[in-house]
Design a protein around this motif. Structure first.
Motif, mmCIF file in Angstrom:
data_model
loop_
_atom_site.group_PDB
_atom_site.id
_atom_site.type_symbol
_atom_site.label_atom_id
_atom_site.label_comp_id
_atom_site.label_asym_id
_atom_site.label_seq_id
_atom_site.Cartn_x
_atom_site.Cartn_y
_atom_site.Cartn_z
ATOM 1 N N THR A 15 -5.254 -9.520 8.126
ATOM 2 C CA THR A 15 -5.977 -8.640 7.022
ATOM 3 C C THR A 15 -4.814 -7.250 7.046
ATOM 4 O O THR A 15 -4.254 -6.560 6.035
ATOM 5 C CB THR A 15 -7.739 -7.934 6.823
ATOM 6 N N TYR A 26 1.398 -1.683 -4.080
ATOM 7 C CA TYR A 26 -0.012 -1.413 -4.568
ATOM 8 C C TYR A 26 -0.511 -1.106 -5.256
ATOM 9 O O TYR A 26 -0.866 -1.253 -6.477
ATOM 10 C CB TYR A 26 -1.106 -0.922 -2.857
ATOM 11 N N ASN A 30 -2.164 -2.613 -8.465
ATOM 12 C CA ASN A 30 -2.973 -2.499 -9.065
ATOM 13 C C ASN A 30 -3.690 -1.349 -10.664
ATOM 14 O O ASN A 30 -5.041 -1.952 -11.334
ATOM 15 C CB ASN A 30 -3.827 -1.104 -8.679
ATOM 16 N N ARG A 42 -12.429 4.503 -10.193
ATOM 17 C CA ARG A 42 -12.166 5.462 -9.173
ATOM 18 C C ARG A 42 -12.934 6.457 -9.493
ATOM 19 O O ARG A 42 -14.123 7.747 -9.227
ATOM 20 C CB ARG A 42 -11.263 5.734 -8.661
ATOM 21 N N CYS A 62 -11.195 2.602 4.487
ATOM 22 C CA CYS A 62 -10.141 2.510 3.722
ATOM 23 C C CYS A 62 -10.057 2.184 2.909
ATOM 24 O O CYS A 62 -9.880 1.949 1.468
ATOM 25 C CB CYS A 62 -11.133 0.591 3.488
ATOM 26 N N LEU A 84 -9.797 7.175 5.871
ATOM 27 C CA LEU A 84 -9.330 6.189 7.760
ATOM 28 C C LEU A 84 -9.243 5.254 6.216
ATOM 29 O O LEU A 84 -9.188 4.789 5.327
ATOM 30 C CB LEU A 84 -10.599 6.591 8.615
ATOM 31 N N PHE A 86 -6.556 1.506 8.428
ATOM 32 C CA PHE A 86 -5.748 0.815 10.169
ATOM 33 C C PHE A 86 -4.437 0.410 9.365
ATOM 34 O O PHE A 86 -3.609 0.294 10.074
ATOM 35 C CB PHE A 86 -6.880 -0.158 10.661
ATOM 36 N N GLY A 112 -7.697 5.217 11.831
ATOM 37 C CA GLY A 112 -8.807 4.001 12.418
ATOM 38 C C GLY A 112 -9.523 2.748 11.964
ATOM 39 O O GLY A 112 -8.544 2.275 10.675
ATOM 40 N N ASP A 113 -9.780 2.575 12.898
ATOM 41 C CA ASP A 113 -11.443 0.675 12.482
ATOM 42 C C ASP A 113 -11.953 1.152 11.362
ATOM 43 O O ASP A 113 -12.540 2.219 12.132
ATOM 44 C CB ASP A 113 -11.013 -0.558 13.242
ATOM 45 N N ALA A 114 -12.803 1.169 9.821
ATOM 46 C CA ALA A 114 -13.861 1.006 10.042
ATOM 47 C C ALA A 114 -14.941 0.706 10.451
ATOM 48 O O ALA A 114 -15.696 0.658 10.641
ATOM 49 C CB ALA A 114 -13.562 0.346 8.195
ATOM 50 N N PHE A 131 -13.447 -0.707 -2.641
ATOM 51 C CA PHE A 131 -12.192 -2.038 -2.640
ATOM 52 C C PHE A 131 -11.690 -2.700 -1.249
ATOM 53 O O PHE A 131 -11.098 -3.005 -0.875
ATOM 54 C CB PHE A 131 -11.171 -2.197 -4.151
ATOM 55 N N GLY A 132 -12.573 -1.979 -0.118
ATOM 56 C CA GLY A 132 -12.382 -1.745 1.388
ATOM 57 C C GLY A 132 -13.118 -3.282 1.793
ATOM 58 O O GLY A 132 -13.179 -3.685 2.601
ATOM 59 N N THR A 135 -13.319 -6.716 2.635
ATOM 60 C CA THR A 135 -11.138 -6.978 3.359
ATOM 61 C C THR A 135 -12.108 -7.180 4.726
ATOM 62 O O THR A 135 -10.878 -7.175 5.554
ATOM 63 C CB THR A 135 -10.904 -5.819 3.036
ATOM 64 N N LEU A 136 -13.415 -6.237 5.074
ATOM 65 C CA LEU A 136 -13.813 -6.540 6.018
ATOM 66 C C LEU A 136 -14.388 -7.639 6.772
ATOM 67 O O LEU A 136 -14.927 -8.202 5.516
ATOM 68 C CB LEU A 136 -14.408 -5.100 6.718
HETATM 69 C C1 LIG Z 1 -7.662 -3.244 -1.276
HETATM 70 S S1 LIG Z 1 -8.161 -2.069 -0.329
HETATM 71 C C2 LIG Z 1 -8.379 -0.240 -1.458
HETATM 72 C C3 LIG Z 1 -8.060 0.568 -1.338
HETATM 73 C C4 LIG Z 1 -8.175 1.645 -1.924
HETATM 74 N N1 LIG Z 1 -9.434 2.022 -1.150
HETATM 75 C C5 LIG Z 1 -8.268 1.591 -3.488
HETATM 76 O O1 LIG Z 1 -9.321 2.212 -3.828
HETATM 77 O O2 LIG Z 1 -7.341 1.246 -3.997
HETATM 78 C C6 LIG Z 1 -8.693 -2.042 1.358
HETATM 79 C C7 LIG Z 1 -8.095 -1.164 2.302
HETATM 80 O O3 LIG Z 1 -9.008 -1.490 3.261
HETATM 81 C C8 LIG Z 1 -7.922 -1.555 4.623
HETATM 82 N N2 LIG Z 1 -8.357 -1.885 5.336
HETATM 83 C C9 LIG Z 1 -8.429 -3.121 5.503
HETATM 84 N N3 LIG Z 1 -9.670 -3.262 6.948
HETATM 85 C C10 LIG Z 1 -9.666 -1.904 7.682
HETATM 86 C C11 LIG Z 1 -10.375 -1.570 8.698
HETATM 87 N N4 LIG Z 1 -10.638 -2.736 9.954
HETATM 88 N N5 LIG Z 1 -10.308 -0.565 9.143
HETATM 89 C C12 LIG Z 1 -9.136 -0.250 7.758
HETATM 90 N N6 LIG Z 1 -9.593 0.017 7.435
HETATM 91 C C13 LIG Z 1 -9.068 -1.273 6.551
HETATM 92 C C14 LIG Z 1 -6.655 -1.827 3.812
HETATM 93 O O4 LIG Z 1 -5.073 -1.543 4.819
HETATM 94 C C15 LIG Z 1 -6.108 -0.935 3.189
HETATM 95 O O5 LIG Z 1 -5.547 -0.262 2.367
#
Ligand SMILES: C[S@@+](CC[C@H](N)C(=O)[O-])C[C@H]1O[C@@H](n2cnc3c(N)ncnc32)[C@H](O)[C@@H]1O
Length: 241
Positions: A15, A26, A30, A42, A62, A84, A86, A112-114, A131-132, A135-136
Motif C-alpha cells: 500500500t 494525487y 483526485n 472534505r 492518513c 499523520l 506513512f 507514522g502508522d495509523a 479516504f484512508g 487502505t488499511l
Molecule cells: C487515499 S489516500 C487519502 C488521503 C487524504 N486523506 C485525502 O482525503 O485525500 C490514503 C492515505 O493513507 C495513507 N496510509 C495508508 N496506510 C497507512 C498507514 N498504515 N499509516 C499511515 N498512513 C497510511 C497513504 O499513504 C495515503 O496517503
C-alpha cells in the motif's frame, strides 16, 4: 514482501508503495476523477466536526497531501492540528501546500502508522480519517486506535468511498470506477496497476454496513451516517462518551 492482511488485499508495504508512486499526481487526479466533489466532501467533514472557531486539537490520520488538515486550519483559526501519514512523498506534498498556505505554525506533520498511533490516550478533541480507512490492513484496529486517542466527549469522523450503489446511477458509476478510472489513472500517473488497486479497494469495502459497527465496537456512541453524492461516498460521525 507480501504479508497476509485481514481482507486478503495489499500488505502495508505494498500500500505504501502505491501511495509513494501516485503522490505526484494525487491531487490533480483526485479533483479530476471526482469532478471536484472531493473538495466539497472534505469541507463537509470539517463542518461536521462542529469545531469551527472553537479552538481545540485535531488529528487527521492518513492525511495524504494534507487537504483535510488544511481545511481544518482554515475553518478554525484557533485549532492546533496534527496530520499523520506513512508515505514520505504524500507528506512532502502536504508540507509544500502547508508552507505555501503559511500554515506551518498551525499544522504539525508526522510520519507514522495509523495502526499504531504515536499519541497518548485521549489526546485530541477531533480525530478524522478521510479516504484512508479502506487502505488499511486492519480496519478494526484502526478505528480502535482513532477512538483511543480521542478525548472523552471528542468526535471521530470517517469519510470513505463506497462500492457502487444498486441504482441506475450506480451502474454508470460502476463502469466509471472499474473501467475508465483505472485506465485513465494508470495512464496519467504513469504507473500501471496503482489506480486499479484504488478501485479494487473501494469495491471490497461495504462501508455503509461495516463502519458504524466498527465505531460502535470501539466504544463510540451517537454514530451517524451521511450519504454523499448519490452514495459514492459516506461520512460517519460519532462521539466518545
Ligand atoms: C487515499 S489516500 C487519502 C488521503 C487524504 N486523506 C485525502 O482525503 O485525500 C490514503 C492515505 O493513507 C495513507 N496510509 C495508508 N496506510 C497507512 C498507514 N498504515 N499509516 C499511515 N498512513 C497510511 C497513504 O499513504 C495515503 O496517503
Amino acid at each position: 514482501m507480501s504479508q497476509a492482511t485481514e481482507h486478503g488485499e495489499k500488505s502495508p508495504v505494498e500500500t505504501k508503495e502505491v501511495f509513494e508512486r501516485v503522490a505526484r499526481t494525487y491531487d490533480r487526479l483526485n479533483h479530476l476523477f471526482s469532478f471536484n466533489a472531493d473538495t466539497r466532501w472534505r469541507r463537509r467533514l470539517v463542518a461536521a466536526s462542529e469545531t469551527a472557531a472553537e479552538g481545540g486539537s485535531v488529528l487527521d490520520v492518513c492525511t495524504g497531501t494534507g487537504d483535510v488538515a488544511i481545511a481544518f486550519a482554515r475553518s478554525n483559526p484557533a485549532a492546533r492540528i496534527t496530520a499523520l501519514d506513512f508515505s514520505e512523498n504524500m507528506l512532502a506534498n502536504a508540507r509544500a501546500k502547508i508552507e505555501a498556505g503559511k500554515l506551518s505554525e498551525r499544522i504539525t506533520l508526522i510520519k507514522g502508522d495509523a495502526l499504531s498511533l504515536p499519541f497518548q490516550d485521549e489526546s485530541f478533541d477531533v480525530v478524522s480519517i478521510s479516504f484512508g480507512l479502506r487502505t488499511l490492513s486492519d480496519r478494526r484496529r484502526a478505528v480502535s486506535e482513532l477512538a483511543r486517542v480521542a478525548k472523552r466527549g471528542g468526535r471521530l469522523l470517517i469519510m470513505e468511498f463506497a462500492p457502487p450503489p444498486a441504482t441506475p446511477f450506480g451502474l454508470l458509476y460502476r463502469f466509471y470506477l472499474h473501467r475508465l478510472m483505472p485506465f485513465m489513472g494508470d495512464l496519467l500517473s504513469g504507473y500501471r496497476v496503482s489506480y486499479s488497486y484504488l478501485d479494487t479497494s473501494i469495491a471490497a469495502f461495504p462501508v455503509a454496513s461495516e463502519v458504524p459497527v466498527l465505531m460502535a465496537d470501539a466504544g463510540l456512541r451517537k454514530v451517524e451516517t451521511e450519504r454523499l453524492t448519490g452514495g459514492i461516498a459516506y461520512l460517519f460521525r460519532a462521539s466518545k462518551p
